[in-house]
Design a protein around this motif. Structure first.
Motif, PDB file in Angstrom:
ATOM      1  N   UNK A  10     -17.384  54.978  70.266  1.00 28.83           N
ATOM      2  CA  UNK A  10     -16.316  54.003  70.407  1.00 28.83           C
ATOM      3  C   UNK A  10     -16.843  52.579  70.549  1.00 28.83           C
ATOM      4  N   UNK A  11     -18.087  52.408  70.907  1.00 28.10           N
ATOM      5  CA  UNK A  11     -18.640  51.069  71.069  1.00 28.10           C
ATOM      6  C   UNK A  11     -19.341  50.612  69.801  1.00 28.10           C
ATOM      7  N   UNK A  12     -18.943  49.445  69.341  1.00 29.95           N
ATOM      8  CA  UNK A  12     -19.612  48.789  68.223  1.00 29.95           C
ATOM      9  C   UNK A  12     -20.058  47.437  68.758  1.00 29.95           C
ATOM     10  N   UNK A  13     -21.354  47.269  68.906  1.00 31.66           N
ATOM     11  CA  UNK A  13     -21.930  46.041  69.453  1.00 31.66           C
ATOM     12  C   UNK A  13     -21.293  45.658  70.796  1.00 31.66           C
ATOM     13  N   UNK A  14     -21.056  46.660  71.619  1.00 31.15           N
ATOM     14  CA  UNK A  14     -20.551  46.409  72.960  1.00 31.15           C
ATOM     15  C   UNK A  14     -19.047  46.241  73.071  1.00 31.15           C
ATOM     16  N   UNK A  15     -18.300  46.471  72.005  1.00 30.20           N
ATOM     17  CA  UNK A  15     -16.835  46.378  72.078  1.00 30.20           C
ATOM     18  C   UNK A  15     -16.212  47.616  71.449  1.00 30.20           C
ATOM     19  N   UNK A  16     -14.960  47.874  71.768  1.00 29.92           N
ATOM     20  CA  UNK A  16     -14.290  49.028  71.192  1.00 29.92           C
ATOM     21  C   UNK A  16     -14.181  48.850  69.679  1.00 29.92           C
ATOM     22  N   UNK A  17     -14.196  49.959  68.964  1.00 26.81           N
ATOM     23  CA  UNK A  17     -14.182  49.890  67.502  1.00 26.81           C
ATOM     24  C   UNK A  17     -12.923  49.221  66.971  1.00 26.81           C
ATOM     25  N   UNK A  18     -11.779  49.431  67.622  1.00 28.14           N
ATOM     26  CA  UNK A  18     -10.546  48.774  67.174  1.00 28.14           C
ATOM     27  C   UNK A  18     -10.659  47.256  67.276  1.00 28.14           C
ATOM     28  N   UNK A  19     -11.260  46.785  68.350  1.00 27.76           N
ATOM     29  CA  UNK A  19     -11.453  45.343  68.528  1.00 27.76           C
ATOM     30  C   UNK A  19     -12.413  44.803  67.476  1.00 27.76           C
ATOM     31  N   UNK A  20     -13.484  45.521  67.216  1.00 23.32           N
ATOM     32  CA  UNK A  20     -14.458  45.092  66.203  1.00 23.32           C
ATOM     33  C   UNK A  20     -13.790  45.020  64.830  1.00 23.32           C
ATOM     34  N   UNK A  21     -12.995  46.026  64.500  1.00 21.50           N
ATOM     35  CA  UNK A  21     -12.314  46.049  63.201  1.00 21.50           C
ATOM     36  C   UNK A  21     -11.289  44.924  63.111  1.00 21.50           C
ATOM     37  N   UNK A  22     -10.620  44.632  64.219  1.00 21.20           N
ATOM     38  CA  UNK A  22      -9.674  43.516  64.243  1.00 21.20           C
ATOM     39  C   UNK A  22     -10.407  42.205  63.959  1.00 21.20           C
ATOM     40  N   UNK A  23     -11.556  42.010  64.594  1.00 21.92           N
ATOM     41  CA  UNK A  23     -12.343  40.796  64.357  1.00 21.92           C
ATOM     42  C   UNK A  23     -12.883  40.748  62.931  1.00 21.92           C
ATOM     43  N   UNK A  24     -13.174  41.902  62.359  1.00 23.95           N
ATOM     44  CA  UNK A  24     -13.619  41.972  60.969  1.00 23.95           C
ATOM     45  C   UNK A  24     -12.547  41.407  60.048  1.00 23.95           C
ATOM     46  N   UNK A  25     -11.294  41.777  60.277  1.00 21.17           N
ATOM     47  CA  UNK A  25     -10.193  41.236  59.471  1.00 21.17           C
ATOM     48  C   UNK A  25     -10.019  39.737  59.721  1.00 21.17           C
ATOM     49  N   UNK A  26     -10.035  39.331  60.980  1.00 22.49           N
ATOM     50  CA  UNK A  26      -9.811  37.930  61.323  1.00 22.49           C
ATOM     51  C   UNK A  26     -10.957  37.022  60.888  1.00 22.49           C
ATOM     52  N   UNK A  27     -12.145  37.572  60.676  1.00 24.70           N
ATOM     53  CA  UNK A  27     -13.293  36.745  60.274  1.00 24.70           C
ATOM     54  C   UNK A  27     -13.068  36.080  58.917  1.00 24.70           C
TER      55      UNK A  27
END
Length: 134
Positions: A20-37
């Protein structure tokens, strides 16, 4: 090419506790940031395409949900650049004058919608996106 604004959504199975952790954050949060990037295109145009590629490349092999979201984002970015190129050519016949503002709006709307869906664990395929990565 047909497009449907009720684009198919895909639920990714919940990950186990170890993934569930991707670079210290939950995967949903990481994926959200991926879209927002992608929105970095507003301030620093090269980073709006470089950042999602780097974020996807870092975690795609270890996290299936990041791989799925990354492919969706890259498909949209490539599709958007193709559409903008065509619209720029069509400016000479006046059609592009309408297409360019529409594409600019979609470049804001689709990443935000994708980020909202990603935060809930859903992979939302952007409408009008050419499926280059499957």
């Amino acid at each position: 090419m047909t497009s449907d604004f009720n684009a198919p959504e895909m639920n990714i199975p919940a990950a186990t506790n170890e993934t569930t952790d991707v670079l210290g954050m939950q995967s949903n949060t990481y994926c959200m940031l991926l879209h927002l990037s992608q929105l970095l295109n507003v301030l620093l145009p090269p980073f709006g395409i470089i950042t999602p590629i780097i974020m996807w490349a870092i975690a795609k092999d270890k996290h299936a949900e990041v791989d799925a979201h990354g492919k969706v984002v890259l498909n949209w970015l490539i599709s958007w650049y193709i559409y903008m190129t065509v619209a720029a050519v069509l400016v000479f016949v006046a059609v592009g004058v309408l297409l360019i503002p529409a594409l600019m709006i979609l470049m804001f709307v689709f990443p935000i919608l994708g980020a909202v869906k990603a935060n809930t664990g859903v992979v939302w395929r952007y409408p009008l996106s050419i499926p280059l990565f499957k």
